[in-house]
Motif scaffolding. Structure first.
Motif, short mmCIF file in Angstrom:
data_model
loop_
_atom_site.label_atom_id
_atom_site.label_comp_id
_atom_site.label_asym_id
_atom_site.label_seq_id
_atom_site.Cartn_x
_atom_site.Cartn_y
_atom_site.Cartn_z
N TYR A 31 22.80 56.68 19.96
CA TYR A 31 22.86 56.51 21.41
C TYR A 31 21.65 57.15 22.09
O TYR A 31 21.23 58.25 21.72
N ARG A 101 24.28 55.78 26.10
CA ARG A 101 24.18 54.32 26.12
C ARG A 101 23.75 53.78 24.76
O ARG A 101 22.80 54.27 24.15
N SER A 104 25.15 47.70 25.62
CA SER A 104 26.05 47.59 26.77
C SER A 104 27.14 48.65 26.77
O SER A 104 27.90 48.76 27.74
N LEU A 105 27.22 49.44 25.74
CA LEU A 105 28.22 50.51 25.68
C LEU A 105 27.71 51.72 26.43
O LEU A 105 26.60 52.18 26.19
N GLN A 106 28.55 52.23 27.34
CA GLN A 106 28.15 53.39 28.12
C GLN A 106 29.31 54.38 28.20
O GLN A 106 30.47 53.98 28.29
N HIS A 107 28.96 55.64 28.19
CA HIS A 107 29.94 56.71 28.36
C HIS A 107 29.40 57.71 29.35
O HIS A 107 28.20 58.00 29.34
#
Length: 118
Positions: A31, A101, A104-107
């Motif tokens: 990430y 990130r 398209s994955l975000q935390h």
């Protein structure tokens, strides 16, 4: 997935503070990790990004407003991201958020308040 920020507080202008972000629940090294901030009454803005490390050495990017004063770093073994903030200014007052990130994955973390007084 969890991002937990710490290190916020009250600081005087010219002072220094380091923020920490502990990550868990995802493959940390793939990430890109960032710090964002939301100043009072304003929108969220990107402060600094440090790239993933699975494909090579990490690279960093900074907002113009913090270049030369802030340093982002990561420790993959500890699953930690840091933001060293030097020469703090009143305009640095904000809630600071840790962000991860992968495409398209975000935390997002919950944020930590940094207040700089003159």
């Amino acid at each position: 997935v969890q991002l937990m920020e710490s290190g916020g507080g009250l600081e005087h202008t010219g002072g220094s503070r380091i923020l920490s972000c502990a990550a868990s629940g995802f493959a940390f090294n793939v990430y890109d990790m960032s710090w964002y901030r939301r100043p009072p009454g304003k929108g969220r803005e990107l402060v600094a990004t440090i790239s993933r490390t699975d494909k090579g050495p990490a690279t960093t990017v900074y907002a113009d407003s913090v270049k030369g004063r802030f340093t982002v770093s990561r420790d993959d073994a500890k699953r930690m991201v840091y933001l060293q903030m030097n020469n703090l200014q009143v305009d640095d007052t904000a809630v600071y958020y840790c962000h991860a990130r992968l495409f398209s994955l975000q935390h997002w973390g919950q944020g930590t308040q940094v207040t700089v007084s003159s």
